[in-house]
Scaffold this active site. Structure first.
Site, short mmCIF file in Angstrom:
data_model
loop_
_atom_site.label_atom_id
_atom_site.label_comp_id
_atom_site.label_asym_id
_atom_site.label_seq_id
_atom_site.Cartn_x
_atom_site.Cartn_y
_atom_site.Cartn_z
N ASP A 33 1.10 -0.94 -0.10
CA ASP A 33 0.15 -0.55 -0.05
C ASP A 33 1.33 1.09 -0.46
OD1 ASP A 33 -2.82 1.02 0.49
OD2 ASP A 33 -2.11 2.44 2.17
N HIS A 88 -5.30 13.88 -9.13
CA HIS A 88 -5.73 12.73 -9.42
C HIS A 88 -4.58 12.17 -10.76
CE1 HIS A 88 -8.34 12.15 -6.76
NE2 HIS A 88 -9.05 12.90 -6.57
N GLU A 102 -5.16 2.27 -4.50
CA GLU A 102 -3.54 2.11 -4.32
C GLU A 102 -2.57 1.30 -3.40
OE1 GLU A 102 -4.93 4.02 -0.22
OE2 GLU A 102 -5.87 3.90 -2.40
#
Length: 299
Positions: free
Chosen positions: A169, A182, A212
């Site tokens: 992550d 973004h 993610e």
């Protein structure tokens, strides 16, 4: 083109080596023994040539592994046979060997076989991308990951090989999106996957699990090797320089949680993912930018 050739005949080894000197970017020749399959896992070639001068128990075992192991069975296997007989051809058919060539072959014959294999693999690869790849990052999608983990679990249960699964992550990814937008977030995801593919061995499958979060599927990888791979990747990401869409340099880190299954208990895919997720949570809670392990088991 990366080729692995397995043979115990020195003259044949020299012949193939000479034929492929100017044709293959890499041609590795190994004896046919119990370590041959380890070389296949390690180097993950594009083509496997295999000298089938006899159908011994070892030869059968190696061919069966190459044609059925989930992480290498898509590699075309071309066998070299001494004589074209109904019995041999029937056995090749049963093992689902990609192709074969007779012992007294010329260079043009060998290259025709290899080029045919490459063309078919390329067509299949393009088709598979439409079904199995995340369109943004190029990592495998979640559905494909679950299917592969199931296959690898079955393989582990039969052949008693370890399997490690990790969840990765990006630390503070929301802050990256909020600060740079973004589009930059998407760029970071793509660059991270490229970094994973460049850093990890070919046998590791990289998939996007969600947002993610990414999943690393590591077949034939015990706890110690998995820890080494995860630590190396964690450090590589920390040392890397990522870019925004405006070419501004940014830094980031990742947290990784992993688990290793070694057939000590029959686990489901959900349980294995859950164990990796527990380890990832601990990595996050302990300060991020680190690797944590969660043992497998039913507890």
């Amino acid at each position: 083109m990366r080729v692995i050739f397995g043979t115990n005949r020195s003259e044949l080894a020299k012949k193939v080596k000479d034929f492929l000197t100017d044709e293959a970017s890499e041609c590795n020749i190994f004896p046919i023994d119990t370590a041959f399959i380890d070389q296949v896992y390690k180097l993950k070639p594009e083509i496997i040539l295999f000298d089938l001068y006899k159908f011994s128990k070892l030869h059968r075992s190696l061919i069966e592994t190459i044609t059925t192991a989930p992480s290498i069975r898509e590699i075309p296997l071309i066998t070299i046979i001494k004589k074209r007989t109904p019995s041999i051809l029937h056995q090749l058919y049963e093992f689902e060997v990609f192709d074969y060539i007779a012992d007294s072959f010329m260079k043009c014959e060998l290259m025709m076989k290899i080029q045919k294999a490459q063309q078919i693999v390329e067509i299949k690869r393009d088709f598979d991308k439409l079904l199995t790849k995340d369109p943004l990052t190029g990592a495998y999608n979640r559905g494909f990951l679950i299917e592969r983990i199931n296959e690898e679990l079955n393989w582990c249960n039969i052949y008693k090989e370890p399997l490690s699964v990790a969840l990765l992550d990006i630390d503070f990814f929301k802050k990256i999106n909020d600060t740079f937008g973004h589009l930059t977030g998407d760029r970071v995801l793509m660059e991270l996957v490229g970094l994973c593919l460049a850093t990890l061995p070919h046998k590791v499958t990289v998939g996007r699990y969600g947002g993610e979060e990414f999943c690393l599927l590591m077949p034939s990888t015990d706890q110690n090797e998995a820890e080494h791979l995860c630590e190396k990747l964690c450090q590589t990401v920390e040392n890397a320089v990522f870019q925004t869409v405006n070419r501004q340099e940014i830094k980031l880190t990742v947290s990784i949680g992993y688990t290793t299954y070694a057939d000590e208990a029959r686990l489901s895919v959900d349980k294995i993912i859950q164990n990796a997720d527990k380890a990832l949570y601990k990595a996050k809670q302990s300060g991020r930018n680190r690797v944590f392990f969660e043992p497998s088991g039913l507890k």
